[in-house]
Scaffold this motif. Structure first.
Motif, PDB file in Angstrom:
ATOM      1  N   MET A  55      47.425  -6.509 -12.770  1.00  0.00           N
ATOM      2  CA  MET A  55      46.741  -7.763 -13.065  1.00  0.00           C
ATOM      3  C   MET A  55      45.258  -7.484 -13.267  1.00  0.00           C
ATOM      4  O   MET A  55      44.636  -6.793 -12.462  1.00  0.00           O
ATOM      5  CB  MET A  55      46.957  -8.757 -11.923  1.00  0.00           C
ATOM      6  N   GLU A  56      44.715  -8.024 -14.356  1.00  0.00           N
ATOM      7  CA  GLU A  56      43.347  -7.679 -14.718  1.00  0.00           C
ATOM      8  C   GLU A  56      42.352  -8.154 -13.669  1.00  0.00           C
ATOM      9  O   GLU A  56      42.418  -9.272 -13.178  1.00  0.00           O
ATOM     10  CB  GLU A  56      42.993  -8.282 -16.080  1.00  0.00           C
ATOM     11  N   LYS A  57      41.396  -7.274 -13.355  1.00  0.00           N
ATOM     12  CA  LYS A  57      40.402  -7.577 -12.340  1.00  0.00           C
ATOM     13  C   LYS A  57      39.016  -7.285 -12.901  1.00  0.00           C
ATOM     14  O   LYS A  57      38.802  -6.323 -13.639  1.00  0.00           O
ATOM     15  CB  LYS A  57      40.656  -6.745 -11.079  1.00  0.00           C
ATOM     16  N   ILE A  58      38.071  -8.141 -12.541  1.00  0.00           N
ATOM     17  CA  ILE A  58      36.686  -8.012 -12.948  1.00  0.00           C
ATOM     18  C   ILE A  58      35.877  -7.563 -11.742  1.00  0.00           C
ATOM     19  O   ILE A  58      36.112  -8.019 -10.613  1.00  0.00           O
ATOM     20  CB  ILE A  58      36.140  -9.357 -13.476  1.00  0.00           C
ATOM     21  N   PHE A  59      34.884  -6.683 -11.962  1.00  0.00           N
ATOM     22  CA  PHE A  59      34.038  -6.229 -10.875  1.00  0.00           C
ATOM     23  C   PHE A  59      32.582  -6.584 -11.157  1.00  0.00           C
ATOM     24  O   PHE A  59      32.109  -6.485 -12.294  1.00  0.00           O
ATOM     25  CB  PHE A  59      34.160  -4.716 -10.673  1.00  0.00           C
ATOM     26  N   ILE A  60      31.884  -7.017 -10.104  1.00  0.00           N
ATOM     27  CA  ILE A  60      30.446  -7.188 -10.154  1.00  0.00           C
ATOM     28  C   ILE A  60      29.867  -6.433  -8.965  1.00  0.00           C
ATOM     29  O   ILE A  60      30.559  -6.209  -7.965  1.00  0.00           O
ATOM     30  CB  ILE A  60      30.024  -8.670 -10.113  1.00  0.00           C
ATOM     31  N   GLU A  61      28.591  -6.036  -9.067  1.00  0.00           N
ATOM     32  CA  GLU A  61      28.018  -5.273  -7.973  1.00  0.00           C
ATOM     33  C   GLU A  61      26.502  -5.305  -8.012  1.00  0.00           C
ATOM     34  O   GLU A  61      25.885  -5.608  -9.041  1.00  0.00           O
ATOM     35  CB  GLU A  61      28.514  -3.829  -7.999  1.00  0.00           C
ATOM     36  N   ASN A  62      25.917  -4.995  -6.861  1.00  0.00           N
ATOM     37  CA  ASN A  62      24.493  -4.736  -6.765  1.00  0.00           C
ATOM     38  C   ASN A  62      24.318  -3.565  -5.802  1.00  0.00           C
ATOM     39  O   ASN A  62      25.290  -2.849  -5.523  1.00  0.00           O
ATOM     40  CB  ASN A  62      23.707  -5.987  -6.342  1.00  0.00           C
ATOM     41  N   GLU A  63      23.125  -3.365  -5.279  1.00  0.00           N
ATOM     42  CA  GLU A  63      22.918  -2.192  -4.426  1.00  0.00           C
ATOM     43  C   GLU A  63      23.570  -2.328  -3.063  1.00  0.00           C
ATOM     44  O   GLU A  63      23.715  -1.348  -2.326  1.00  0.00           O
ATOM     45  CB  GLU A  63      21.430  -1.918  -4.255  1.00  0.00           C
ATOM     46  N   LYS A  96      30.024  -4.434  -3.697  1.00  0.00           N
ATOM     47  CA  LYS A  96      30.868  -4.385  -4.883  1.00  0.00           C
ATOM     48  C   LYS A  96      31.995  -5.392  -4.678  1.00  0.00           C
ATOM     49  O   LYS A  96      32.669  -5.376  -3.642  1.00  0.00           O
ATOM     50  CB  LYS A  96      31.451  -2.995  -5.118  1.00  0.00           C
ATOM     51  N   VAL A  97      32.197  -6.282  -5.660  1.00  0.00           N
ATOM     52  CA  VAL A  97      33.098  -7.420  -5.522  1.00  0.00           C
ATOM     53  C   VAL A  97      34.131  -7.391  -6.641  1.00  0.00           C
ATOM     54  O   VAL A  97      33.789  -7.163  -7.808  1.00  0.00           O
ATOM     55  CB  VAL A  97      32.289  -8.737  -5.575  1.00  0.00           C
ATOM     56  N   GLY A  98      35.396  -7.638  -6.287  1.00  0.00           N
ATOM     57  CA  GLY A  98      36.469  -7.703  -7.266  1.00  0.00           C
ATOM     58  C   GLY A  98      37.045  -9.103  -7.353  1.00  0.00           C
ATOM     59  O   GLY A  98      37.234  -9.776  -6.324  1.00  0.00           O
ATOM     60  N   ALA A 128      41.067 -16.889 -10.848  1.00  0.00           N
ATOM     61  CA  ALA A 128      39.670 -16.521 -10.557  1.00  0.00           C
ATOM     62  C   ALA A 128      39.532 -16.197  -9.070  1.00  0.00           C
ATOM     63  O   ALA A 128      38.583 -16.588  -8.398  1.00  0.00           O
ATOM     64  CB  ALA A 128      38.707 -17.630 -10.974  1.00  0.00           C
ATOM     65  N   GLU A 129      40.499 -15.450  -8.566  1.00  0.00           N
ATOM     66  CA  GLU A 129      40.639 -15.240  -7.117  1.00  0.00           C
ATOM     67  C   GLU A 129      39.862 -14.024  -6.640  1.00  0.00           C
ATOM     68  O   GLU A 129      40.034 -12.904  -7.147  1.00  0.00           O
ATOM     69  CB  GLU A 129      42.123 -15.074  -6.758  1.00  0.00           C
ATOM     70  N   LEU A 130      38.994 -14.244  -5.686  1.00  0.00           N
ATOM     71  CA  LEU A 130      38.248 -13.167  -5.046  1.00  0.00           C
ATOM     72  C   LEU A 130      39.210 -12.266  -4.286  1.00  0.00           C
ATOM     73  O   LEU A 130      40.021 -12.744  -3.484  1.00  0.00           O
ATOM     74  CB  LEU A 130      37.218 -13.780  -4.087  1.00  0.00           C
ATOM     75  N   THR A 131      39.130 -10.957  -4.529  1.00  0.00           N
ATOM     76  CA  THR A 131      40.084 -10.036  -3.916  1.00  0.00           C
ATOM     77  C   THR A 131      39.441  -8.942  -3.072  1.00  0.00           C
ATOM     78  O   THR A 131      40.112  -8.326  -2.251  1.00  0.00           O
ATOM     79  CB  THR A 131      40.952  -9.346  -4.983  1.00  0.00           C
ATOM     80  N   PHE A 152      27.026 -10.739 -11.741  1.00  0.00           N
ATOM     81  CA  PHE A 152      27.607 -12.084 -11.766  1.00  0.00           C
ATOM     82  C   PHE A 152      28.740 -12.141 -12.782  1.00  0.00           C
ATOM     83  O   PHE A 152      28.824 -11.328 -13.712  1.00  0.00           O
ATOM     84  CB  PHE A 152      26.552 -13.153 -12.108  1.00  0.00           C
ATOM     85  N   ALA A 153      29.607 -13.133 -12.605  1.00  0.00           N
ATOM     86  CA  ALA A 153      30.668 -13.398 -13.571  1.00  0.00           C
ATOM     87  C   ALA A 153      31.047 -14.865 -13.457  1.00  0.00           C
ATOM     88  O   ALA A 153      31.099 -15.422 -12.358  1.00  0.00           O
ATOM     89  CB  ALA A 153      31.887 -12.515 -13.321  1.00  0.00           C
ATOM     90  N   THR A 154      31.307 -15.486 -14.624  1.00  0.00           N
ATOM     91  CA  THR A 154      31.680 -16.896 -14.670  1.00  0.00           C
ATOM     92  C   THR A 154      33.070 -17.024 -15.272  1.00  0.00           C
ATOM     93  O   THR A 154      33.347 -16.455 -16.341  1.00  0.00           O
ATOM     94  CB  THR A 154      30.678 -17.709 -15.506  1.00  0.00           C
ATOM     95  N   PHE A 155      33.936 -17.777 -14.596  1.00  0.00           N
ATOM     96  CA  PHE A 155      35.326 -17.952 -15.000  1.00  0.00           C
ATOM     97  C   PHE A 155      35.566 -19.419 -15.346  1.00  0.00           C
ATOM     98  O   PHE A 155      35.042 -20.317 -14.694  1.00  0.00           O
ATOM     99  CB  PHE A 155      36.259 -17.521 -13.874  1.00  0.00           C
ATOM    100  N   LEU A 156      36.394 -19.645 -16.376  1.00  0.00           N
ATOM    101  CA  LEU A 156      36.593 -20.991 -16.912  1.00  0.00           C
ATOM    102  C   LEU A 156      38.076 -21.332 -16.991  1.00  0.00           C
ATOM    103  O   LEU A 156      38.892 -20.528 -17.447  1.00  0.00           O
ATOM    104  CB  LEU A 156      35.982 -21.082 -18.317  1.00  0.00           C
ATOM    105  N   LEU A 157      38.408 -22.556 -16.552  1.00  0.00           N
ATOM    106  CA  LEU A 157      39.729 -23.139 -16.755  1.00  0.00           C
ATOM    107  C   LEU A 157      39.536 -24.531 -17.331  1.00  0.00           C
ATOM    108  O   LEU A 157      38.695 -25.296 -16.853  1.00  0.00           O
ATOM    109  CB  LEU A 157      40.490 -23.232 -15.427  1.00  0.00           C
ATOM    110  N   THR A 158      40.307 -24.870 -18.384  1.00  0.00           N
ATOM    111  CA  THR A 158      40.202 -26.188 -18.995  1.00  0.00           C
ATOM    112  C   THR A 158      41.581 -26.835 -19.078  1.00  0.00           C
ATOM    113  O   THR A 158      42.613 -26.173 -18.885  1.00  0.00           O
ATOM    114  CB  THR A 158      39.610 -26.114 -20.415  1.00  0.00           C
ATOM    115  N   ASP A 159      41.585 -28.117 -19.398  1.00  0.00           N
ATOM    116  CA  ASP A 159      42.848 -28.840 -19.536  1.00  0.00           C
ATOM    117  C   ASP A 159      43.710 -28.258 -20.648  1.00  0.00           C
ATOM    118  O   ASP A 159      44.938 -28.392 -20.633  1.00  0.00           O
ATOM    119  CB  ASP A 159      42.581 -30.325 -19.798  1.00  0.00           C
TER     120      ASP A 159
END
Length: 290
Positions: free
Chosen positions: A1-9, A12-14, A20-23, A91-98
């Motif tokens: 299942m596709e996962k996005i990563f963001i990070e700073n010093e 690290k967040v998946g 759009a579930e934090l893992t 950062f990352a922004t996730f979108l769900l619409t009708d």
């Protein structure tokens, strides 16, 4: 299942596209994982989004403008893949619409969840807008953090500490509904965790203090998770009433249906929010990892 990563010093967040579930939240300094990792025995989720309702909804349905629509506990957002709308290093922004759902649902909506990092904090920003004349909804988070957070400690070594400059109320449940929106005064600012606390499901606390916060920590340990509600009224504390190795910190804007309110009419419910096409919604919860 596709996962996005963001990070700073610091972190690290998946995040999964599905729900759009934090893992994962990993400290770069210690390599410690703060998020609960499903083990095939206990809960199989990690951080579902609760939208467009929180908790139980009477008869698993609602009525709007004279028509009945199916609904389910905690809503449908957690059951769909979101679109990655924008991403930067931290950062990352996730979108769900009708248009992306298969539900029979009477409202047009855009639901965004942005994860952003600043130092050792993760901010989860919830945004909801509609082009319908109005939209009724509740929204919340459900992130599960590992307990214990470090080796050599047990679940019972951990505490929850609540800090508020305004009175704190504990909202009681009449399973599966909420007994009232007022609750009872709660003056115990710090309490020890044990699984028997959760035989009646979630512990739910609310305060009008915009600086209301809760902390998961152990007096015997070094690591902790603090949630700042930033004006979100309520926080749920939940785990399964067995030996599950996690605690959820749940920022809630909206509530389950009320035990004494038998209406199915969405417009008459007192436990949810209403916006219009001219009044979009935004809130955020900040989680600090130490």
């Amino acid at each position: 299942m596709e996962k996005i990563f963001i990070e700073n010093e610091y972190l690290k967040v998946g995040i999964k596209l599905f729900g759009a579930e934090l893992t994962s939240v990993v400290s770069k300094e210690s390599d410690a994982e703060y998020m609960y990792q499903p083990d095939g025995i206990h809960w199989n989720k990690q951080s579902p989004i609760l939208f467009p309702n929180i908790g139980a909804i009477r008869e698993n349905s609602f009525v709007y403008e004279g028509k009945s629509y199916p609904a389910r506990k905690h809503g449908f957002a957690r059951d769909y893949a979101f679109q990655l709308e924008e991403q930067g290093e931290s950062f990352a922004t996730f979108l769900l619409t009708d248009k992306m759902i298969e539900e029979e649902y009477p409202f047009k909506f855009e639901l965004r969840l942005q994860y952003s990092l600043e130092n050792n904090a993760l901010q989860m920003t919830y945004s909801v807008s509609t082009t319908s004349p109005e939209l009724y909804f509740a929204i919340g988070g459900h992130p599960a953090f590992a307990v214990p957070l470090e080796e050599g400690l047990t679940f019972e070594d951990y505490h929850i500490q609540l800090e508020s400059e305004a009175p704190v109320s504990k909202l009681e449940l009449e399973i599966p509904y909420l007994a009232s929106l007022e609750g009872v005064p709660f003056t115990e600012g710090d309490f020890t965790l044990h699984h028997d606390l959760f035989t009646n499901d979630v512990l739910l606390f609310k305060s009008k203090d915009p600086k209301f916060k809760g902390k998961l920590y152990s007096p015997k340990g070094q690591r902790s998770v603090t949630v700042h509600l930033n004006g979100i009224e309520a926080v749920g504390v939940w785990t399964m009433a067995d030996d599950s190795p996690f605690i959820c910190f749940e920022p809630w804007d909206g509530y389950p249906d009320l035990a004494g309110d038998t209406t199915l009419n969405l417009k008459e419910k007192k436990n949810i929010l209403r916006i219009t096409k001219d009044t979009p919604y935004q809130s955020c919860a900040t989680f600090v990892f130490e």
